[in-house]
Scaffold this motif. Structure first.
Motif, PDB file in Angstrom:
ATOM      1  N   ILE A 108       0.807  -1.223   0.000  1.00  0.00           N
ATOM      2  CA  ILE A 108       0.000   0.000   0.000  1.00  0.00           C
ATOM      3  C   ILE A 108       0.842   1.276   0.000  1.00  0.00           C
ATOM      4  O   ILE A 108       0.368   2.319  -0.448  1.00  0.00           O
ATOM      5  N   TYR A 109       2.083   1.197   0.500  1.00  0.00           N
ATOM      6  CA  TYR A 109       2.935   2.383   0.550  1.00  0.00           C
ATOM      7  C   TYR A 109       4.243   2.115  -0.182  1.00  0.00           C
ATOM      8  O   TYR A 109       5.131   1.443   0.347  1.00  0.00           O
ATOM      9  N   PRO A 110       4.408   2.610  -1.400  1.00  0.00           N
ATOM     10  CA  PRO A 110       5.685   2.419  -2.094  1.00  0.00           C
ATOM     11  C   PRO A 110       6.776   3.251  -1.439  1.00  0.00           C
ATOM     12  O   PRO A 110       6.510   4.291  -0.836  1.00  0.00           O
ATOM     13  N   THR A 111       8.004   2.812  -1.568  1.00  0.00           N
ATOM     14  CA  THR A 111       9.122   3.545  -0.986  1.00  0.00           C
ATOM     15  C   THR A 111       9.431   4.791  -1.816  1.00  0.00           C
ATOM     16  O   THR A 111       9.100   4.867  -3.012  1.00  0.00           O
ATOM     17  N   PHE A 112      10.060   5.759  -1.180  1.00  0.00           N
ATOM     18  CA  PHE A 112      10.471   6.972  -1.885  1.00  0.00           C
ATOM     19  C   PHE A 112      11.881   6.774  -2.425  1.00  0.00           C
ATOM     20  O   PHE A 112      12.815   6.503  -1.672  1.00  0.00           O
ATOM     21  N   ASP A 113      12.017   6.894  -3.734  1.00  0.00           N
ATOM     22  CA  ASP A 113      13.320   6.757  -4.378  1.00  0.00           C
ATOM     23  C   ASP A 113      13.351   7.637  -5.615  1.00  0.00           C
ATOM     24  O   ASP A 113      12.455   8.465  -5.828  1.00  0.00           O
ATOM     25  N   ALA A 114      14.371   7.450  -6.440  1.00  0.00           N
ATOM     26  CA  ALA A 114      14.538   8.306  -7.617  1.00  0.00           C
ATOM     27  C   ALA A 114      13.372   8.202  -8.588  1.00  0.00           C
ATOM     28  O   ALA A 114      13.103   9.124  -9.356  1.00  0.00           O
ATOM     29  N   GLY A 115      12.662   7.055  -8.576  1.00  0.00           N
ATOM     30  CA  GLY A 115      11.540   6.880  -9.484  1.00  0.00           C
ATOM     31  C   GLY A 115      10.200   7.270  -8.885  1.00  0.00           C
ATOM     32  O   GLY A 115       9.163   7.106  -9.534  1.00  0.00           O
ATOM     33  N   SER A 116      10.201   7.806  -7.690  1.00  0.00           N
ATOM     34  CA  SER A 116       8.943   8.131  -7.020  1.00  0.00           C
ATOM     35  C   SER A 116       8.214   9.281  -7.708  1.00  0.00           C
ATOM     36  O   SER A 116       8.822  10.306  -8.043  1.00  0.00           O
ATOM     37  N   PRO A 117       6.897   9.157  -7.900  1.00  0.00           N
ATOM     38  CA  PRO A 117       6.135  10.266  -8.469  1.00  0.00           C
ATOM     39  C   PRO A 117       6.010  11.445  -7.516  1.00  0.00           C
ATOM     40  O   PRO A 117       5.502  12.496  -7.900  1.00  0.00           O
ATOM     41  N   LEU A 118       6.469  11.292  -6.279  1.00  0.00           N
ATOM     42  CA  LEU A 118       6.404  12.394  -5.319  1.00  0.00           C
ATOM     43  C   LEU A 118       7.592  13.343  -5.434  1.00  0.00           C
ATOM     44  O   LEU A 118       7.543  14.468  -4.935  1.00  0.00           O
ATOM     45  N   LEU A 119       8.663  12.917  -6.095  1.00  0.00           N
ATOM     46  CA  LEU A 119       9.869  13.729  -6.125  1.00  0.00           C
ATOM     47  C   LEU A 119       9.645  15.077  -6.797  1.00  0.00           C
ATOM     48  O   LEU A 119      10.019  16.127  -6.243  1.00  0.00           O
ATOM     49  N   GLU A 120       9.049  15.084  -7.958  1.00  0.00           N
ATOM     50  CA  GLU A 120       8.866  16.353  -8.674  1.00  0.00           C
ATOM     51  C   GLU A 120       7.933  17.316  -7.941  1.00  0.00           C
ATOM     52  O   GLU A 120       8.238  18.515  -7.860  1.00  0.00           O
ATOM     53  N   PRO A 121       6.787  16.851  -7.397  1.00  0.00           N
ATOM     54  CA  PRO A 121       5.956  17.777  -6.622  1.00  0.00           C
ATOM     55  C   PRO A 121       6.692  18.395  -5.433  1.00  0.00           C
ATOM     56  O   PRO A 121       6.491  19.568  -5.113  1.00  0.00           O
ATOM     57  N   ILE A 122       7.560  17.617  -4.795  1.00  0.00           N
ATOM     58  CA  ILE A 122       8.312  18.145  -3.662  1.00  0.00           C
ATOM     59  C   ILE A 122       9.329  19.181  -4.125  1.00  0.00           C
ATOM     60  O   ILE A 122       9.454  20.260  -3.527  1.00  0.00           O
ATOM     61  N   LEU A 123      10.036  18.876  -5.200  1.00  0.00           N
ATOM     62  CA  LEU A 123      10.992  19.848  -5.729  1.00  0.00           C
ATOM     63  C   LEU A 123      10.285  21.129  -6.159  1.00  0.00           C
ATOM     64  O   LEU A 123      10.801  22.238  -5.969  1.00  0.00           O
ATOM     65  N   GLU A 124       9.098  20.979  -6.712  1.00  0.00           N
ATOM     66  CA  GLU A 124       8.320  22.153  -7.138  1.00  0.00           C
ATOM     67  C   GLU A 124       7.861  22.971  -5.938  1.00  0.00           C
ATOM     68  O   GLU A 124       7.910  24.204  -5.952  1.00  0.00           O
TER      69      GLU A 124
END
Length: 353
Positions: A108-124
């Motif tokens: 249910i919870y994928p890990t955060f890594d270079a391929g995470s879809p959360l990376l770009e929103p956080i950088l933004e």
């Protein structure tokens, strides 16, 4: 205060409200940050859509520094036989509460890594700080965050983890003592847990690592904060202390338990989620105390069943199967607004000097 954490983040007091996935809300984080400390949200359990919504809500509520927390756990190792046995073990309880068990355990919870879809929103969004739990992402992810001017923090439960955090160029290490509530930040749950209390862990990391240390675990009032700062901590992180604030997302049953004698007893369990976590000693804990660690599916596979069981039981009025995370300081939690709590903690700290 003239303090490394305050200088790095331009905050008035070196206090971090712990991220607490599922409990911390944009409203809680904003109230803490607006009061001069560092509020946090966790995206570890968030979908990209939920992450965007939380980050946008924060932007509306505050211009003060905010911390965004991410889970960097190792992907689960699937074991069909173990997962089948886990589902079978809980089938009678699901039947008792009139619901079928999940057909399978899911990640249910994928890990955060270079391929995470959360990376770009956080950088933004470019929050003032990003913190990691359960480990670290790839170095190139850390480098991208730091290049954007984002302060980085990571949880450690041992000196060895603190050394890995320092080697990755992280700015601050969060020393999570054994008395802390919620999930242990241990990098590899298959390794023996050092189980150091917060006081000992802070001192040991300071003696053997050059990174500034944030103390976390069992800190509930200003005198606790003063004690940790006297040990040389650069700041403190409090989670359980904020659970009863009206801005937190803790549900009514959780709040009632925290205000009852149930808060007197917490225990470490891996059965709810698949990773060791400190929880109020509730029905889930009691029914799984005889379970061997080897029988529990990896995080977050076990959590997919745990959440389903908690939901099924709650429909029948039984709320003791929820993940009621809390630290050993639970009996000392105060039911006041988050900003008032921050102001109270600062006043208590000053009085303790």
């Amino acid at each position: 205060m003239d303090n490394p954490l305050c200088r790095a983040l331009q905050i008035a007091f070196p206090l971090i409200q712990a991220p607490m996935a599922g409990v911390s809300t944009p409203e809680l984080a904003a109230a803490v940050s607006n009061a001069g400390a560092l509020g946090s949200i966790s995206l570890g359990a968030a979908t990209p859509a939920q992450a965007y919504a939380m980050l946008e809500r924060l932007r509306q509520l505050t211009a003060a520094p905010i911390n965004v927390n991410l889970f960097c756990h190792a992907p689960p190792q699937r074991n069909a036989e173990r997962e089948r046995a886990w589902l079978e073990r809980f089938a009678p309880l699901f039947a008792q509460y009139g619901a079928p068990p999940p057909p399978a355990l899911t990640e249910i919870y994928p890990t955060f890594d270079a391929g995470s879809p959360l990376l770009e929103p956080i950088l933004e969004a470019a929050p003032a700080a990003v913190s990691f739990h359960f480990g670290l992402p790839e170095q190139r992810v850390i480098d991208r965050l730091k290049k954007q001017g984002i302060l980085t923090l990571a949880s450690a439960t041992s000196v060895e983890e603190a050394r890995q955090i320092a080697a990755a160029g992280i700015d601050f290490v969060v020393a999570q003592g054994f008395e802390a509530g919620g999930h242990r930040g241990i990098f590899d749950p298959e390794q023996a847990d050092a189980q150091m209390n917060t006081r000992t862990l802070v001192q040991t990391i300071r003696n053997q690592c050059d990174l500034p240390v944030i103390a976390a675990g069992g800190i509930m009032d200003g005198s606790d904060i003063a004690a940790m700062m006297k040990l040389g901590a650069a700041g403190v992180q409090l989670g359980t202390a904020f659970l009863l604030c009206p801005e937190s997302a803790a549900n009514a049953a959780w709040r009632a338990a925290l205000k009852s004698d149930a808060a007197q007893e917490t225990e470490m369990t891996a059965a709810i989620s698949g990773r060791p976590s400190r929880c109020l000693s509730n029905a889930f804990c009691r029914t799984t105390r005889d379970v061997s660690r080897d029988a529990i599916p990896d995080y977050p596979l076990a959590y997919s069943l745990g959440k389903a069981l908690a939901a099924a039981a709650a429909t029948q009025g039984e709320h003791g199967f929820g993940a009621q995370w809390a630290g050993q300081g639970a009996p000392r939690a105060r039911e006041i607004a988050a900003a008032e709590l921050v102001n109270t903690l600062i006043a208590e700290y000053r009085a303790a000097q």
